[in-house]
Enzyme design. Structure first.
Site, short mmCIF file in Angstrom:
data_model
loop_
_atom_site.label_atom_id
_atom_site.label_comp_id
_atom_site.label_asym_id
_atom_site.label_seq_id
_atom_site.Cartn_x
_atom_site.Cartn_y
_atom_site.Cartn_z
CG ASP A 1 153.18 -20.62 60.60
OD1 ASP A 1 152.52 -21.12 59.66
OD2 ASP A 1 153.04 -19.44 60.96
CD GLN B 1 149.34 -13.83 57.86
OE1 GLN B 1 148.66 -14.80 58.18
NE2 GLN B 1 150.10 -13.83 56.78
CE LYS C 1 147.23 -18.20 57.25
NZ LYS C 1 148.41 -17.38 57.51
#
Length: 283
Positions: free
Chosen positions: A119, A96, A52
């Site tokens: 997200d 995460q 990422k």
């Protein structure tokens, strides 16, 4: 033989578009920024976070990493989230998963500012996805829609079957197919005669997390098969949910693992970060 859907190539196109948008925002004095929080030392999570960060660098998105020890308490983690919520140069926050035992992932997501929830896991954003009035789409399902579109196959009017009902992939995947006028069935562990239901699918999306779960007898000839699974086979080799060798001769289009859905997930995260920067700056 099926046409292979090249997730790497399609994600590269998305990233190129993201980079152009970033440069347009920079010209207006806005620098999109993403904060990535990793707790503990899960090796797979570390790889994802590194990927990422590289993707942010490649598209000129500013990124910050917060690597916290596995001993981090719920209070410490929430305190960091609140700090990032207030930080003007950070437009997107990603925590995460999985988090170490003892930390409540749902509670963490609830504390992320919905406008920074890149997200799209916050209940507010999930509700907007249900209504079709979304700002952000969950990265993996959004990537799957891009992959299907790349084939030229219309989703509208097609029978779509999603295997798996997780909050992260299965449920939002079904909603996005529905918003594209697909006729959607969600299958799960209690579905009776699963192979027969799957054989009705013009578009079959598997997100069940079991190696080689989708076999040739579950696939309608000419179906588009999207494999969201990321598993290890008996030899420790990376594989998807779909028995690729058996299904490829039957499908019209199929995604490989690796190199299919995976690269798209990160590309859509970058796209969401740019959307968040625009939203927060009223652009």
């Amino acid at each position: 033989m099926a046409n292979i859907i090249d997730g790497k190539a399609i994600s590269a196109q998305v990233k190129e578009h993201v980079k152009e948008e970033v440069h347009q925002l920079q010209a207006k004095g806005v620098q999109p920024g993403l904060a990535v929080v990793i707790v503990g030392d899960d090796p797979a999570s570390r790889i994802y976070v590194n990927n990422k960060k590289k993707a942010c660098a490649a598209t000129d998105i500013y990124s910050e990493e917060y690597a916290l020890p596995a001993s981090t308490t719920q209070e410490e983690l929430l305190e960091l989230i609140h700090t990032l919520n207030e930080k003007p140069e950070i437009h997107g926050i990603l925590v995460q998963s999985p988090l170490p035992k003892g930390l409540d992932e749902g509670l963490v997501v609830e504390h992320i500012d919905p406008n920074k929830d890149v997200d799209a896991f916050h209940a507010y954003n999930v509700g907007k996805i249900m209504q079709g009035k979304y700002t952000f789409l969950p990265c993996t399902p959004a990537g799957v829609i891009e992959l299907i579109r790349s084939t030229g196959v219309e989703i509208s009017g097609k029978r779509c079957v999603v295997i798996g009902r997780s909050d992260i992939v299965g449920k939002p995947m079904a909603m996005l197919l529905l918003h594209n006028n697909g006729t959607v069935t969600i299958c799960h562990s209690r579905t009776k005669d699963l192979p027969a239901v799957c054989r009705e699918a013009d578009i079959l999306v598997s997100a069940v997390g079991k190696a080689h779960f989708v076999t040739a007898d579950m696939v309608k000839p000419g179906a588009v098969v999207i494999d969201v699974g990321m598993n290890r086979d008996e030899n420790g080799k990376l594989c998807g949910d779909v028995d690729f060798a058996a299904v490829e001769p039957i499908a019209s289009y199929i995604t490989p693992v690796p190199g299919g859905v995976g690269p798209m997930t990160i590309a859509m995260l970058l796209k969401n970060t740019v959307a968040a920067a625009k939203l927060q700056r009223g652009l």
